[in-house]
Scaffold this motif. Structure first.
Motif, short mmCIF file in Angstrom:
data_model
loop_
_atom_site.label_atom_id
_atom_site.label_comp_id
_atom_site.label_asym_id
_atom_site.label_seq_id
_atom_site.Cartn_x
_atom_site.Cartn_y
_atom_site.Cartn_z
N ALA A 161 -31.98 -27.50 36.94
CA ALA A 161 -32.08 -28.03 35.57
C ALA A 161 -33.51 -28.51 35.36
CB ALA A 161 -31.08 -29.15 35.36
N LEU A 162 -34.17 -27.96 34.36
CA LEU A 162 -35.55 -28.32 34.03
C LEU A 162 -35.52 -29.20 32.78
CD1 LEU A 162 -37.05 -24.73 34.39
CD2 LEU A 162 -36.60 -26.41 36.18
N VAL A 163 -36.02 -30.41 32.91
CA VAL A 163 -35.93 -31.40 31.84
C VAL A 163 -37.33 -31.69 31.31
CG1 VAL A 163 -35.14 -33.70 31.21
CG2 VAL A 163 -33.91 -32.40 32.95
N PHE A 164 -37.49 -31.53 29.98
CA PHE A 164 -38.76 -31.80 29.31
C PHE A 164 -38.55 -32.85 28.22
CE2 PHE A 164 -39.12 -27.46 30.89
CZ PHE A 164 -40.35 -27.49 31.51
N ALA A 165 -39.61 -33.58 27.92
CA ALA A 165 -39.54 -34.53 26.82
C ALA A 165 -39.54 -33.82 25.48
CB ALA A 165 -40.70 -35.53 26.90
N ASP A 166 -40.25 -32.71 25.39
CA ASP A 166 -40.28 -31.90 24.17
C ASP A 166 -40.69 -30.49 24.56
OD1 ASP A 166 -43.22 -31.80 24.27
OD2 ASP A 166 -43.12 -33.88 23.61
N LEU A 167 -40.69 -29.61 23.58
CA LEU A 167 -41.06 -28.21 23.81
C LEU A 167 -42.31 -27.84 23.02
CD1 LEU A 167 -37.52 -26.53 23.76
CD2 LEU A 167 -38.93 -27.09 25.74
N LEU A 168 -43.24 -28.79 22.94
CA LEU A 168 -44.52 -28.50 22.31
C LEU A 168 -45.39 -27.69 23.26
CD1 LEU A 168 -45.27 -31.98 20.67
CD2 LEU A 168 -44.14 -30.00 19.65
N VAL A 169 -46.45 -27.11 22.71
CA VAL A 169 -47.35 -26.28 23.51
C VAL A 169 -48.73 -26.94 23.52
CG1 VAL A 169 -48.19 -23.95 23.92
CG2 VAL A 169 -46.04 -24.29 22.74
N ASP A 170 -48.82 -28.06 24.22
CA ASP A 170 -50.11 -28.69 24.43
C ASP A 170 -50.51 -28.53 25.89
OD1 ASP A 170 -48.35 -30.34 25.64
OD2 ASP A 170 -48.78 -32.12 24.44
N ALA A 171 -51.61 -29.16 26.27
CA ALA A 171 -52.14 -28.94 27.61
C ALA A 171 -51.17 -29.41 28.70
CB ALA A 171 -53.48 -29.68 27.76
N THR A 172 -50.57 -30.58 28.51
CA THR A 172 -49.65 -31.09 29.53
C THR A 172 -48.41 -30.23 29.63
OG1 THR A 172 -50.46 -33.33 29.11
CG2 THR A 172 -48.36 -33.11 30.27
N ALA A 173 -47.86 -29.84 28.48
CA ALA A 173 -46.67 -28.99 28.49
C ALA A 173 -46.97 -27.64 29.12
CB ALA A 173 -46.14 -28.82 27.07
N ILE A 174 -48.14 -27.09 28.82
CA ILE A 174 -48.52 -25.81 29.41
C ILE A 174 -48.60 -25.93 30.93
CG2 ILE A 174 -50.46 -24.24 29.67
CD1 ILE A 174 -48.81 -23.65 27.27
N ASP A 181 -28.19 -27.47 41.57
CA ASP A 181 -28.57 -27.78 42.94
C ASP A 181 -29.77 -28.71 43.00
OD1 ASP A 181 -26.62 -25.98 44.18
OD2 ASP A 181 -27.85 -24.38 43.32
N GLY A 182 -30.43 -28.92 41.90
CA GLY A 182 -31.58 -29.81 41.84
C GLY A 182 -32.02 -30.03 40.41
N ILE A 183 -32.71 -31.15 40.18
CA ILE A 183 -33.19 -31.50 38.84
C ILE A 183 -34.71 -31.65 38.91
CG2 ILE A 183 -32.86 -33.01 36.87
CD1 ILE A 183 -30.27 -31.81 37.83
N LEU A 184 -35.41 -31.01 37.98
CA LEU A 184 -36.86 -31.14 37.86
C LEU A 184 -37.16 -31.78 36.51
CD1 LEU A 184 -36.60 -28.86 40.08
CD2 LEU A 184 -38.82 -28.06 39.30
N VAL A 185 -37.67 -33.00 36.56
CA VAL A 185 -37.97 -33.76 35.34
C VAL A 185 -39.47 -33.81 35.16
CG1 VAL A 185 -37.70 -35.97 34.16
CG2 VAL A 185 -35.88 -35.12 35.65
N ASN A 186 -39.93 -33.59 33.94
CA ASN A 186 -41.35 -33.61 33.61
C ASN A 186 -41.59 -34.65 32.54
OD1 ASN A 186 -42.47 -30.89 34.97
ND2 ASN A 186 -40.44 -30.52 34.13
N SER A 187 -42.58 -35.50 32.73
CA SER A 187 -43.01 -36.51 31.77
C SER A 187 -42.22 -37.80 31.92
CB SER A 187 -42.89 -36.00 30.32
OG SER A 187 -43.16 -37.04 29.41
N ILE A 188 -42.92 -38.91 31.67
CA ILE A 188 -42.28 -40.23 31.71
C ILE A 188 -41.40 -40.45 30.49
CG2 ILE A 188 -44.15 -41.24 33.06
CD1 ILE A 188 -45.24 -42.44 30.48
N LEU A 221 -51.19 -40.50 22.91
CA LEU A 221 -50.66 -41.29 21.80
C LEU A 221 -49.14 -41.26 21.79
CD1 LEU A 221 -53.14 -40.24 18.95
CD2 LEU A 221 -53.20 -42.30 20.37
N ARG A 222 -48.56 -40.11 22.08
CA ARG A 222 -47.10 -40.03 22.12
C ARG A 222 -46.54 -40.87 23.26
NH1 ARG A 222 -48.03 -34.43 21.10
NH2 ARG A 222 -47.40 -33.87 23.22
N SER A 223 -47.22 -40.84 24.40
CA SER A 223 -46.75 -41.64 25.53
C SER A 223 -46.86 -43.13 25.23
CB SER A 223 -47.56 -41.30 26.78
OG SER A 223 -47.40 -39.94 27.14
#
Length: 1051
Positions: free
Chosen positions: A144-157, A215-222, A568-570
Motif C-alpha cells: 500500500a503506497l500512501v501519499f498526502a496528495d497526487l500533485l506533480v511537484d518536485a517532492t512528489a516526483i 504485506d507492507g505499507i509505504l508512507v510518504n510525507s509528514i 508552505l503546505r507542510s
C-alpha cells in the motif's frame, strides 16, 4: 602578512623622520624612549593609518580565534602532505599545527544494519521441529503506497519516481495507491495499471482501510499523519511500515516545541516515528534535523530526482534579473565557492586555499576599483554570522585581491536562486562525505561548470574533463591550472560550456542504481512475506535500462506545471496539528469561569438548607423506625436473599434498543474484534453484536461482550493472539445460556466487512427467513468463499490451500493433532478427506449455525486446539518458532523493529477447521451470496457417501471424550500444563453427582441445625418468678377512685 607589513612601513619611517628634528630643539626630550611610545604619544595619526592598523589587528584576531562550530564527525588525518605544494604565505600554518581541514563525515545506521543481519540469519532457518518449511509463491507481494496528495511537484516526483523504479523487481502491478487528496499524478498511476483510492483521513480516527490486506505499507510525507495514526492501533501494529520524509518543516518545528515546552506534542510525534519500522531520508542532513524523534530506525537512501525535476521546471527564470537584485552586472563572470552542508572548524582554511589558487585570475597591475574586473568570486556558506564575512574580507585583503571582488553570502534555502546566476561552481570542501554533495547536484542540474577535489564520493559520479573537472586536494596548484583553462579573457571557454551541458545530462539520472539497490535491500529486510507469497526478483535480473535512468517519460506532460510550494503546505498542515492539539489540551483541562461572589453565596445557602432538611428528615425516620415492630430474620434468610440478588443483578441493568430487539430474533451474529483499528468495520444493527477480545480496546457506549471476563484465558496475550476468533467462540460457549438466548448463532469477521464481503440487507432478510422456515434444517450457512480469497488466486483444493498458507505443514499438523486427540498410537492415515467436487469452502470465520450445533462444534474445537497447542507451545512460546509460518523472529530480541513474532501461529489453520467438522459430522453446507442473497447447497450428501468420518465426528464420540477429559481435569492428579480446562466448562457425570451430594449435605446440615436449635430451646432451664406481677389500673379508673375517696371524706 608580508604584504600588509610592507604597506605600513613607509608611514612609520616618515613619522619618525619628523620627530627627530623636533627633538633637537627640545633637549629634555632626548631621553631614550621606545619607538612604539614615541609613535603613540607624539605623532598625529591620520584616518587611513588607523584603518590599516585596525585591519591588521582584526586579521590576527580572526585567524587565531575564529573556529567555526560544526558537527563532529569521524576522524580523518588527511592534510596536505607536501610542503612544496603549499603557498608561501600559508607555510607557517603547517608549522603551527593549524593546517587541518576538519573531520570527515560518515553516517551508517549500525543498529539497523545489525538488526537486518540478525533477522536474515533467523529467517534463513528452513527446519522447525524436524519439519521443513516451504514457500509456494501463489501470489505476488502487495504493498500500500500512501501519499498526502497526487500533485506533480518536485517532492512528489521524487517519491513516485522512486517507487515506479523499484516496483519492477518487487511488485509488478500488485500495489495500490492511497491518497488524501486527488491530483494529476493519478493519471500516471493508472497508466501503469495501479489502482488509486482517495481516502478520508482524520488526525484522531485515522482511515477506514483494512491494512492487513497488504504485506507492507509505504508512507510518504509528514502530511499523512492520519494514516500513521491508524497504523499505531491494533490489529495493524505488526505490519511493516516504511516512512519516507523529504520535508524539513517538522524538523525545524521540533526545536520550537522543545523551547516552548510543548513536550506532549513532541511525544505525540515521537510515537508516530517509533511506529515506523524504518524512516527513510534522501540525504544526511534531514536525520540531524529530526534528531528529536530518533528512535534508532533512521535510514538514508541518497539519490533523488527532485533536484533535476525542479531545475527543469525553473529554467525559464532569467539569471540577469537575479544578478541585478544582488548587485552584479549582467556581463560579470561569477565564480561560486561552495562546500559541505555542515559547519566545521577547517572551513576558513579551505576557503583560503581556494582563494589563493584563484588569485592568478587577477593581474598584479589591476586597479583596486571593482569596476575594472568582470570576474567576481562569491563564497557561499550556511554561516550567517557577520564575523565570518569579516574573515573573508581579511583573507582577500591579505591575498591582494581587488577590493569588492570577493564577497561572502550566507545562504540557506535560497541557494538555488544564487546558483542560478553564477557561471562556475568550485566545491571547496575537502571532507570525505558519504553521499554525492547535494549542492553539486543542483549546480549540474542548472548546467553550471563544476570543479571539485577528487574525493571518493565525487569521483564516482564525475569524470574529469567529461562532465566536470577534478583536482587533487594535496596539490592545490592543479586548481590554478584548471581555472586558467576554463576562463579566458573573462569568459568561459567553449570546452567548459560543453562540459557543463554534458554534466546536466548525466545528473538527471544520477544515482539511479544506488536508489534501486537501497530500496531493494530495505524491502528485503523489512517485509516478512507469508508462505503463499512469492519472493521478489533478484536485482541482477533487472532490465539495464531501469538501472541507468529514471522513468521520466511518465511525467513529461507535467513539466510546465506549477503548484504551491511544498514547504508552505507542510507549514499549514503543522499549524492545523498544533491547533487541534491546543484545542484538545483546553478540553482536557477545561477553563475556569469568572467567579461571582453573590452567586456562590446563593449556592452555599441553598446547599446548607438542603443538608438541614435531609438531617431533620433522617432523624424523624429513625424515630419512627424504632417505634415500629420489625420481624426477626435468621442468618440463613440473609444469605439466601443476598444470593438471589447476586443472581438477578445482571438482569436489572437498563437494556438498550439493540438488546431488546435481539431478544425476539432467532439469530444473533457476533463480530469478534481486537483493537480500535477494527471499529469502523463493525455493524451497529440489532442483528449484530460485537465481542471484544481485549477489555482495553472495547467500543464505548455499546453492549459488546467482554470476552476476557467470560474466559479468563484471553487475559493471556499469547493465547488471545494465537486463538484469534476461536477465543470468541470459547467465550460465548462458556455458560452460553447466560449471554446467548437465541436459537441460532453466527459469527462474522470484521475483515469480511472491510473486504466488502459482508451480508447485505437483502441477504440478512433471506437468511432469517431460511432459518425461521428451517429450509435446510441443521445447516452451516457461510458467505465468504475460499475460491474467491485473494490468498488463493489459483483456486487450489482444500488441503493444498491450507498447506500454502501454513508453510506446507497444514496436513501434517492436522493429522498429528487428530492422532493426539483420539489417542491413536499406531501409524495410520489420520487426515480426513476433503474432496474436490467442484464446490467451495468457508473462510474468514463468517458463518451461521444452530446454537446446539455450535456447542457441539466448540466441544470438538476445544479438544483439537488442546492437541495442537501441545505440539506448538514450547517451541513457539519460548523461541518464537512455528512450523506453520516462515517468519520466526521473536519480539524481545529487537524491540520496536519487529514488534512481535508470528503471533498467529496456528490461527490460519483453525480458520478452516469448521469446514472439516461440518463436512464429516453430516451438516449441510449452504453458500449465501452476500449481495444477491441467492443460496446454493455445496457438498451434497450424495457426493459424501463413503467419504465422511461419521464415527469420529459424531456427538456421542465427542461427548464421551469430553467427559473423559473433564474427569481427568476434575481429579487431583492433573498436574501437567494443559490448555483444555481453560477453554470452557469442565462438566461430566461426576460433577453432577458431586453437586447433588453437596446440596444434600447442605440440606441435611440445615435440618440438623434446626433440630439442634429446637432441642436447645426445649432443654434450657427456665427461672421461676420471684413475685406475682400485679397489673396497674388504668389511669381513668385511678382518677375515679381518687375522686370517690375525696367525696367520702367531705361528707
Amino acid at each position: 602578512m608580508g604584504s600588509l607589513e610592507a604597506g605600513v612601513a613607509p608611514l612609520k619611517r616618515d613619522n619618525l623622520g619628523r620627530s627627530s628634528s623636533r627633538n633637537e630643539r627640545h633637549g629634555f626630550l632626548q631621553r631614550p624612549r621606545s619607538r612604539l611610545s614615541r609613535f603613540l604619544l607624539f605623532k598625529k595619526l591620520d584616518y587611513l593609518q588607523w584603518i590599516c592598523t585596525v585591519a591588521v589587528f582584526l586579521f590576527f584576531v580572526v585567524l587565531f580565534q575564529m573556529f567555526l562550530p560544526g558537527s563532529v564527525m569521524d576522524k580523518s588525518d588527511d592534510t596536505l602532505q607536501e610542503t612544496d605544494t603549499l603557498p608561501g604565505d600559508l607555510k607557517f600554518l603547517k608549522e603551527m599545527g593549524l593546517l587541518d581541514f576538519g573531520d570527515d563525515f560518515t553516517s551508517k545506521p549500525l543498529k539497523l544494519m545489525e538488526k537486518f543481519q540478525t533477522v536474515a540469519g533467523e529467517n534463513n532457518l528452513t527446519v522447525v521441529l524436524d519439519r521443513k518449511l516451504h514457500r509456494f509463491g501463489y501470489r505476488k507481494p502487495q504493498l500500500a503506497l500512501v501519499f498526502a496528495d497526487l500533485l506533480v511537484d518536485a517532492t512528489a516526483i521524487a517519491n513516485e519516481l522512486s517507487i515506479t523504479i523499484y516496483r519492477e523487481p518487487l511488485l509488478v502491478g500488485n500495489e495500490e495507491v492511497y491518497s488524501l487528496a486527488d491530483g494529476p499524478a493519478r493519471e500516471v498511476w493508472e497508466t501503469i495499471e495501479v489502482s488509486v483510492t482517495i481516502v478520508q483521513s482524520s488526525l484522531k480516527m485515522g482511515t477506514s482501510v483494512n491494512w492487513l490486506n497488504y504485506d507492507g505499507i509505504l508512507v510518504n510525507s509528514i502530511e499523512a499523519k492520519g494514516v500513521l495514526s491508524s497504523l499505531t492501533q491494533e490489529p495493524f501494529k505488526p505490519l511493516p511500515l516504511i516512512w519516507t520524509i523529504h520535508e524539513r518543516t517538522l524538523g525545524i518545528r521540533s526545536r520550537e516545541y522543545n523551547s516552548n515546552g510543548q513536550l506532549e506534542l513532541l511525544n505525540d510525534w515521537k510515537k508516530v516515528f517509533n511506529r515506523a519500522n524504518v524512516v527513510v531520508f534522501p540525504d544526511y542532513v534531514l536525520p540531524m534535523l529530526y534528531s528529536a524523534f530518533d528512535t534508532g530506525n533512521y535510514y538514508v537512501i541518497p539519490g533523488s530526482p527532485a533536484k533535476a525535476w525542479e531545475a527543469d521546471t525553473r529554467m525559464t527564470l532569467q539569471k540577469n534579473d537575479i544578478r541585478v537584485k544582488m548587485g552584479y552586472r549582467p556581463n560579470d563572470l561569477i565564480i561560486a565557492i561552495v562546500g559541505s552542508q555542515f559547519l566545521y572548524r577547517g572551513l576558513w582554511l579551505e576557503h583560503s586555499l581556494i582563494l589563493r589558487a584563484l588569485r592568478p585570475l587577477f593581474p598584479d597591475n589591476l586597479v583596486e576599483s571593482e569596476s575594472n574586473s568582470h570576474i567576481k568570486i562569491m563564497i557561499l556558506s550556511r554561516d550567517s554570522t557577520s564575523n565570518y564575512s569579516v574573515a573573508v574580507e581579511a583573507i582577500a585583503l591579505n591575498l591582494n585581491y581587488p577590493r569588492g571582488v570577493v564577497k561572502h553570502e550566507a545562504v540557506s534555502d535560497d541557494v538555488d536562486t544564487v546558483l542560478r546566476m553564477v557561471d562556475v561552481v568550485i566545491y571547496g570542501s575537502f571532507l570525505e562525505e558519504l553521499p554525492f554533495p547535494e549542492i553539486l547536484t543542483k549546480a549540474l542540474c542548472l548546467e553550471k561548470l563544476i570543479i571539485a577535489p577528487d574525493l571518493s564520493n565525487i569521483r564516482n559520479y564525475v569524470d574529469d574533463r567529461v562532465n566536470g573537472y577534478l583536482f587533487p586536494k594535496e596539490n592545490i596548484r592543479i586548481l590554478t591550472q584548471i581555472i586558467l583553462q576554463v576562463i579566458s579573457k573573462g569568459k568561459l571557454s567553449p570546452l567548459a560550456r560543453n562540459i557543463a551541458s554534458i554534466g546536466r545530462g548525466t545528473v538527471k539520472n544520477l544515482m539511479v542504481w544506488e536508489t534501486i539497490e537501497g530500496y531493494a535491500l530495505l524491502l528485503e529486510n523489512v517485509l516478512k512475506l507469508p508462505s503463499e507469497v512469492a519472493l521478489p526478483k533478484a536485482i541482477k535480473e533487472l532490465s539495464p535500462k531501469l538501472k541507468e535512468e529514471w522513468q521520466w517519460h511518465l511525467f513529461e506532460t507535467f513539466l510546465n506545471s506549477t503548484y504551491e510550494d511544498r514547504t508552505l503546505r507542510s507549514d499549514r498542515f503543522l499549524n492545523q496539528v498544533e491547533e487541534q492539539w491546543n484545542q484538545t489540551q483546553r478540553e482536557s483541562y477545561g477553563t475556569m469561569p469568572a467567579t461571582d461572589d453573590s452567586f456562590l453565596y446563593a449556592i452555599w445557602e441553598e446547599e446548607k438548607s438542603t443538608v438541614t432538611f435531609n438531617t431533620r428528615k433522617r432523624k424523624e425516620e429513625e424515630e419512627l423506625k424504632d417505634r415500629m415492630d420489625q420481624s426477626q430474620r435468621t442468618w440463613e434468610d440473609v444469605y439466601r436473599g443476598a444470593k438471589r440478588a447476586d443472581r438477578t443483578k445482571n438482569d436489572l441493568h437498563e437494556r438498550d434498543e439493540g438488546e431488546l430487539e435481539r431478544t425476539g430474533q432467532p439469530l444473533c451474529i457476533y463480530e469478534p474484534y481486537f483493537g480500535e483499528g477494527t471499529w469502523p468495520f463493525l455493524h451497529h444493527k440489532s442483528l449484530y453484536r460485537g465481542i471484544g477480545l481485549s477489555t482495553k480496546g472495547r467500543r464505548r457506549g455499546t453492549d459488546d461482550v467482554d470476552a476476557p471476563s467470560r474466559l479468563p484465558l484471553l487475559n493471556n496475550p499469547y493465547y488471545r493472539d494465537t486463538l484469534s476468533e476461536y477465543g470468541a467462540f470459547f467465550a460465548i460457549a462458556n455458560r452460553v445460556d447466560r449471554i446467548h438466548k437465541n436459537a441460532w448463532i453466527g459469527f462474522q469477521s470484521w475483515r469480511a466487512t472491510a473486504n466488502n464481503a459482508s451480508l447485505s440487507s437483502i441477504s440478512e432478510n433471506a437468511l432469517l427467513h431460511a432459518i425461521q422456515s428451517r429450509r435446510h434444517g441443521d445447516a452451516l450457512y457461510f458467505w465468504v468463499r475460499m475460491d474467491m480469497d485473494s490468498r488463493n488466486p489459483l483456486k487450489q483444493d482444500f488441503w493444498t490451500f491450507c498447506d500454502a498458507i501454513n508453510a506446507g505443514n497444514c496436513k501434517f499438523a492436522f493429522s498429528e493433532s487428530l492422532k493426539r486427540m483420539y489417542g491413536i498410537k499406531h501409524d495410520l492415515d489420520s487426515l480426513p478427506p476433503m474432496p474436490e467436487d467442484g464446490d467451495t469452502w468457508s473462510v474468514m470465520q463468517s458463518w451461521v449455525l444452530p446454537t446446539r450445533s455450535f456447542l457441539e462444534f466448540v466441544m470438538f474445537s476445544r479438544m483439537f486446539v488442546d492437541a495442537l497447542d501441545a505440539q506448538m507451545y514450547k517451541e513457539h512460546h519460548l523461541n518464537g518458532r512455528c512450523y506453520l509460518n516462515l517468519n520466526m523472529l521473536k519480539a524481545s530480541s529487537f524491540g520496536s523493529f519487529y514488534r512481535s513474532f508470528d503471533k498467529h501461529c496456528y490461527s490460519r489453520m483453525l480458520e478452516l477447521l469448521v469446514n472439516v467438522w461440518a463436512y464429516h459430522s453430516g451438516r449441510r453446507m449452504v453458500y449465501v451470496n452476500p449481495e444477491t442473497s441467492a443460496m446454493q447447497e455445496h457438498h451434497k450428501f450424495n457426493s459424501r457417501r463413503g467419504k465422511m468420518w461419521v464415527k469420529w465426528f459424531s456427538y456421542n464420540t465427542l461427548k464421551s471424550m469430553d467427559e473423559d477429559m473433564a474427569e481427568e481435569a476434575d481429579s487431583d492428579n492433573a498436574t501437567r500444563r494443559w490448555l483444555w480446562p481453560s477453554t470452557g466448562e469442565v462438566v461430566w457425570q461426576g460433577v453432577f453427582e458431586r453437586e447433588r451430594n453437596q446440596r444434600n449435605r447442605q440440606k441435611e446440615k440445615r435440618k440438623q441445625q434446626s433440630k439442634d436449635k429446637l432441642r436447645r430451646m426445649k432443654s434450657r432451664q427456665r427461672q421461676k418468678a420471684i413475685g406475682k406481677y400485679v397489673k396497674p389500673l388504668p389511669e381513668e379508673e385511678t382518677e375515679n377512685s381518687n375522686s370517690t375517696k375525696v367525696a367520702s371524706r367531705t361528707l
